[in-house]
Design an enzyme around this catalytic site. Structure first.
Site, PDB file in Angstrom:
ATOM      1  N   ARG A   1      -3.745  -6.993  -3.775  1.00  0.00           N
ATOM      2  CA  ARG A   1      -4.311  -7.240  -2.448  1.00  0.00           C
ATOM      3  C   ARG A   1      -5.812  -7.006  -2.484  1.00  0.00           C
ATOM      4  O   ARG A   1      -6.281  -6.014  -3.064  1.00  0.00           O
ATOM      5  CB  ARG A   1      -3.668  -6.332  -1.399  1.00  0.00           C
TER       6      ARG A   1
ATOM      7  N   ARG B   1      -5.264   3.522  -0.929  1.00  0.00           N
ATOM      8  CA  ARG B   1      -5.494   2.121  -0.611  1.00  0.00           C
ATOM      9  C   ARG B   1      -6.142   1.474  -1.832  1.00  0.00           C
ATOM     10  O   ARG B   1      -7.263   1.803  -2.198  1.00  0.00           O
ATOM     11  CB  ARG B   1      -6.409   1.995   0.617  1.00  0.00           C
TER      12      ARG B   1
ATOM     13  N   GLU C   1       1.808   5.371   6.122  1.00  0.00           N
ATOM     14  CA  GLU C   1       2.982   4.507   5.951  1.00  0.00           C
ATOM     15  C   GLU C   1       3.315   4.324   4.465  1.00  0.00           C
ATOM     16  O   GLU C   1       2.431   4.000   3.677  1.00  0.00           O
ATOM     17  CB  GLU C   1       2.712   3.149   6.613  1.00  0.00           C
TER      18      GLU C   1
ATOM     19  N   SER D   1       7.460  -0.238   5.252  1.00  0.00           N
ATOM     20  CA  SER D   1       7.594  -1.018   6.479  1.00  0.00           C
ATOM     21  C   SER D   1       8.864  -1.842   6.367  1.00  0.00           C
ATOM     22  O   SER D   1       9.050  -2.557   5.381  1.00  0.00           O
ATOM     23  CB  SER D   1       6.397  -1.958   6.671  1.00  0.00           C
TER      24      SER D   1
ATOM     25  N   ARG E   1       1.312   5.717  -2.223  1.00  0.00           N
ATOM     26  CA  ARG E   1       1.182   6.829  -1.275  1.00  0.00           C
ATOM     27  C   ARG E   1       2.262   7.885  -1.494  1.00  0.00           C
ATOM     28  O   ARG E   1       2.110   9.029  -1.065  1.00  0.00           O
ATOM     29  CB  ARG E   1       1.220   6.309   0.159  1.00  0.00           C
TER      30      ARG E   1
END
Length: 427
Positions: free
Chosen positions: A265, A280, A352, A355, A394
């Site tokens: 990403r 991130r 998070e 999801s 994470r």
């Protein structure tokens, strides 16, 4: 993609629901309705001209057989052919505009979601208790650096910011996490797939990433192929295209797939000082779950996926919470999303790690993914759902921070030890 019939019949309701998601699409909805009416009018006129063309064409042989002059009829026929050709060109232009607008519309949020953005997200339940230390705890960047399990500096040297290198026990720990996730899913009856990491444009279109978010991925230039390819941002992009352009039987459903992939990403923009290290990044590892279901089985599948994600995090002994996202915090392609958020102590909050989302029939319409009902033979669109099960970027920071000891060591969760030769502590 939304149902054009639904837009045509309930435009005000569609506008309101999309407004709940923070999408001001009133103008687009009005334009879609206008273009749809124009498309249907062009088709009707063209069909009428084609019928007239067939009728006139049958007259010409009879006129010639009787020795008459067919010039007027031929002129009429040529005029009809020209009108049909013009109609076809106009139809292509109208359908192109209509398709583009339809593909850019977000999915409708479920009616029970609170309107607005993340400020209206609703924590549903908490698991475990927040960690309390009797010493000054370190953050995960310092812990991983001091223990020699993550090399941030050389990761940046190799690939730039947002990249890191797992080293020694760190690499083994990452692999242990992935094996723990996959073993759990396989035990639950999911079929494991290894999917390509380079995908074609249609995969992103089906998933709902394209055309709107085409700049958020790493595109690949190929001098021997003009088709757009890109590095997958999540295995979902591949898994929700597995049955593209297919019609399954009702007995085939549900289909449950799981896949491990690195995810790529661009993560454009800047982040807060608390989002250092692995929280991130531009490349990270993730295990993804995807289900294809009937509409009736959709809600049950969603609860199953949420439960699986919660169980994985709980199995690691973490404190976490499950949050129901407000309409505006759900991604464009999703009708409903619950996040599993884990406590990373140094960040003074939750991040998070999974999801779980239900796209309803939005992705299935984009990818023509259907099934045939057993009792009626009717062909309908499937529902698609996905959930992270789990991402590690994470999880690992939370693991080292929550399990750190006063002497700087880190206790390894019991469920991972069998993958690490019985190792209990990182020192």
């Amino acid at each position: 993609m939304l149902d054009i019939k639904l837009i045509r019949e309930t435009p005000d309701e569609i506008k309101q629901l999309l407004g709940n998601k923070g999408a001001d699409c009133a103008g687009e909805i009005d334009e879609i309705i206008t273009l749809d009416a124009k498309r249907r009018a062009i088709i009707a006129e063209s069909e009428q001209n084609k019928a007239e063309q067939n009728k006139v064409s049958k007259q010409i042989p009879q006129i010639k057989k009787e020795g008459g002059d067919a010039s007027e009829v031929l002129a009429l026929l040529n005029g009809l052919k020209a009108k049909i050709k013009d109609s076809e060109a106009e139809l292509r232009e109208v359908e192109s505009k209509l398709d583009d607008l339809m593909l850019r519309l977000p999915n409708l949020p479920d009616a029970d979601l609170i309107p607005g953005g993340k400020e209206n997200n609703e924590p549903l339940r908490y698991y475990g208790e927040p960690h309390v230390f009797d010493f000054e705890p370190k953050n995960h960047v310092d812990l991983c650096t001091d223990l020699g399990i993550i090399d941030y500096a050389r990761g940046v040297k190799l690939a730039g910011s947002g990249h890191w290198i797992y080293r020694g026990v760190g690499a083994r720990l990452e692999w242990a996490l992935l094996n723990y996730f996959l073993d759990t899913h396989l035990a639950d009856g999911y079929e494991m797939l290894f999917v390509p990491h380079v995908l074609e444009y249609q995969c992103g279109l089906t998933a709902g990433q394209f055309p709107k978010f085409g700049d958020d991925v790493y595109k690949i230039a190929n001098p021997t192929d003009e088709r757009l390819h890109y590095l997958l941002p999540t295995a979902e992009a591949a898994l929700v295209s597995i049955h593209r352009d297919e019609i399954l039987t009702e007995a085939d459903l549900p289909r449950k797939y799981v896949s491990y992939t690195p995810c790529f990403r661009r993560e454009a923009g800047t982040y807060g000082a608390d989002e250092r290290g692995m929280v991130r990044g531009h490349q990270f590892n993730k295990v993804e779950m995807v289900q294809y279901t009937t509409p009736e089985g959709s809600d049950k599948a969603f609860e199953e996926l949420v439960g699986k994600a919660e169980a994985l995090v709980a199995g690691l002994g973490f404190h976490f919470r499950t949050v129901k996202l407000a309409a505006g915090d759900c991604s464009d392609a999703m009708a409903r999303t619950y996040d599993i958020e884990i406590q990373i102590p140094s960040m003074n909050g939750y991040k998070e790690v999974s999801s779980v989302s239900n796209a309803r029939c939005y992705q299935a319409r984009r990818g023509a993914m259907r099934y045939r009902r057993a009792d009626t033979g009717k062909v309908e669109f499937m529902h698609t759902l996905n959930g992270s099960g789990l991402a590690t970027s994470r999880i690992l920071p939370a693991l080292v921070e929550q399990n750190q000891q006063k002497d700087g060591s880190v206790v390894i969760p019991e469920v991972l030890r069998k993958y690490l030769g019985g190792l209990e502590t990182i020192v």
